[in-house]
Motif scaffolding. Structure first.
Motif, PDB file in Angstrom:
ATOM      1  N   SER A  33       1.014  -0.717   0.124  1.00 57.70           N
ATOM      2  CA  SER A  33      -0.392   0.029  -0.128  1.00 57.70           C
ATOM      3  C   SER A  33       1.190   1.138  -0.201  1.00 57.70           C
ATOM      4  O   SER A  33       2.430   1.109   0.766  1.00 57.70           O
ATOM      5  CB  SER A  33      -0.713  -0.261   0.894  1.00 57.70           C
ATOM      6  N   HIS A  34       0.324   2.322  -0.450  1.00 55.34           N
ATOM      7  CA  HIS A  34       1.323   3.484  -0.180  1.00 55.34           C
ATOM      8  C   HIS A  34       1.373   4.089   0.767  1.00 55.34           C
ATOM      9  O   HIS A  34      -0.077   3.801   1.317  1.00 55.34           O
ATOM     10  CB  HIS A  34       0.496   5.087  -1.543  1.00 55.34           C
ATOM     11  N   THR A  35       2.680   4.989   0.880  1.00 50.24           N
ATOM     12  CA  THR A  35       2.210   6.026   2.890  1.00 50.24           C
ATOM     13  C   THR A  35       2.633   6.541   2.467  1.00 50.24           C
ATOM     14  O   THR A  35       3.242   7.298   1.696  1.00 50.24           O
ATOM     15  CB  THR A  35       3.517   4.679   3.147  1.00 50.24           C
ATOM     16  N   MET A  36       1.906   7.405   3.215  1.00 54.71           N
ATOM     17  CA  MET A  36       2.210   9.150   3.043  1.00 54.71           C
ATOM     18  C   MET A  36       2.497   8.849   4.576  1.00 54.71           C
ATOM     19  O   MET A  36       1.024   8.299   5.626  1.00 54.71           O
ATOM     20  CB  MET A  36       0.541   9.696   3.031  1.00 54.71           C
ATOM     21  N   LEU A  37       3.150  10.294   5.034  1.00 56.65           N
ATOM     22  CA  LEU A  37       3.213  10.015   6.616  1.00 56.65           C
ATOM     23  C   LEU A  37       3.424  11.543   6.541  1.00 56.65           C
ATOM     24  O   LEU A  37       3.601  12.888   5.936  1.00 56.65           O
ATOM     25  CB  LEU A  37       4.765  10.330   6.486  1.00 56.65           C
ATOM     26  N   VAL A  38       1.893  11.260   8.042  1.00 54.88           N
ATOM     27  CA  VAL A  38       2.125  13.030   8.724  1.00 54.88           C
ATOM     28  C   VAL A  38       2.390  13.377   9.300  1.00 54.88           C
ATOM     29  O   VAL A  38       2.347  12.747  10.725  1.00 54.88           O
ATOM     30  CB  VAL A  38       0.259  13.357   8.527  1.00 54.88           C
ATOM     31  N   LEU A  39       3.348  14.729   9.615  1.00 52.02           N
ATOM     32  CA  LEU A  39       3.880  15.398  10.274  1.00 52.02           C
ATOM     33  C   LEU A  39       4.020  16.256  10.965  1.00 52.02           C
ATOM     34  O   LEU A  39       3.265  17.734  10.769  1.00 52.02           O
ATOM     35  CB  LEU A  39       5.417  15.078  10.201  1.00 52.02           C
TER      36      LEU A  39
END
Length: 69
Positions: free
Chosen positions: A17-23
Motif C-alpha cells: 500500500s502507498h504510505t503517506m506520513l503526516v508529521l
C-alpha cells in the motif's frame, strides 16, 4: 515555540500500500531582534525542506527511472 504545522511526505510502499506520513512540525520564533529569520521550522532527517517525498522514496523513484532508461 510559536506553533505547529503539518507536513505530508510520500514514503515507500508498506505491505503493498502507498504510505503517506503526516508529521507535526514545530515552528519556532527567534527572540533575537537582530536575527534575519523571524521564524523557522525544525528540520527533518527524512526529507529536505520543500520536498514532498522522503529520501527513501526519492531513491526508489530514481532507481526505477534508471532501470527504465
Amino acid at each position: 515555540m510559536k506553533a505547529y504545522r503539518l507536513r505530508k511526505l510520500q514514503d515507500v510502499e508498506f505491505l503493498g500500500s502507498h504510505t503517506m506520513l503526516v508529521l507535526e512540525i514545530r515552528l519556532f520564533r527567534c527572540v533575537n531582534k537582530d536575527c534575519e529569520k523571524k521564524s523557522f521550522r525544525e528540520s527533518l532527517k527524512l526529507a529536505k525542506p520543500y520536498v514532498r517525498m522522503t529520501t527513501a522514496e526519492q531513491r526508489k523513484a530514481l532507481d526505477c527511472s534508471r532501470e527504465m532508461a
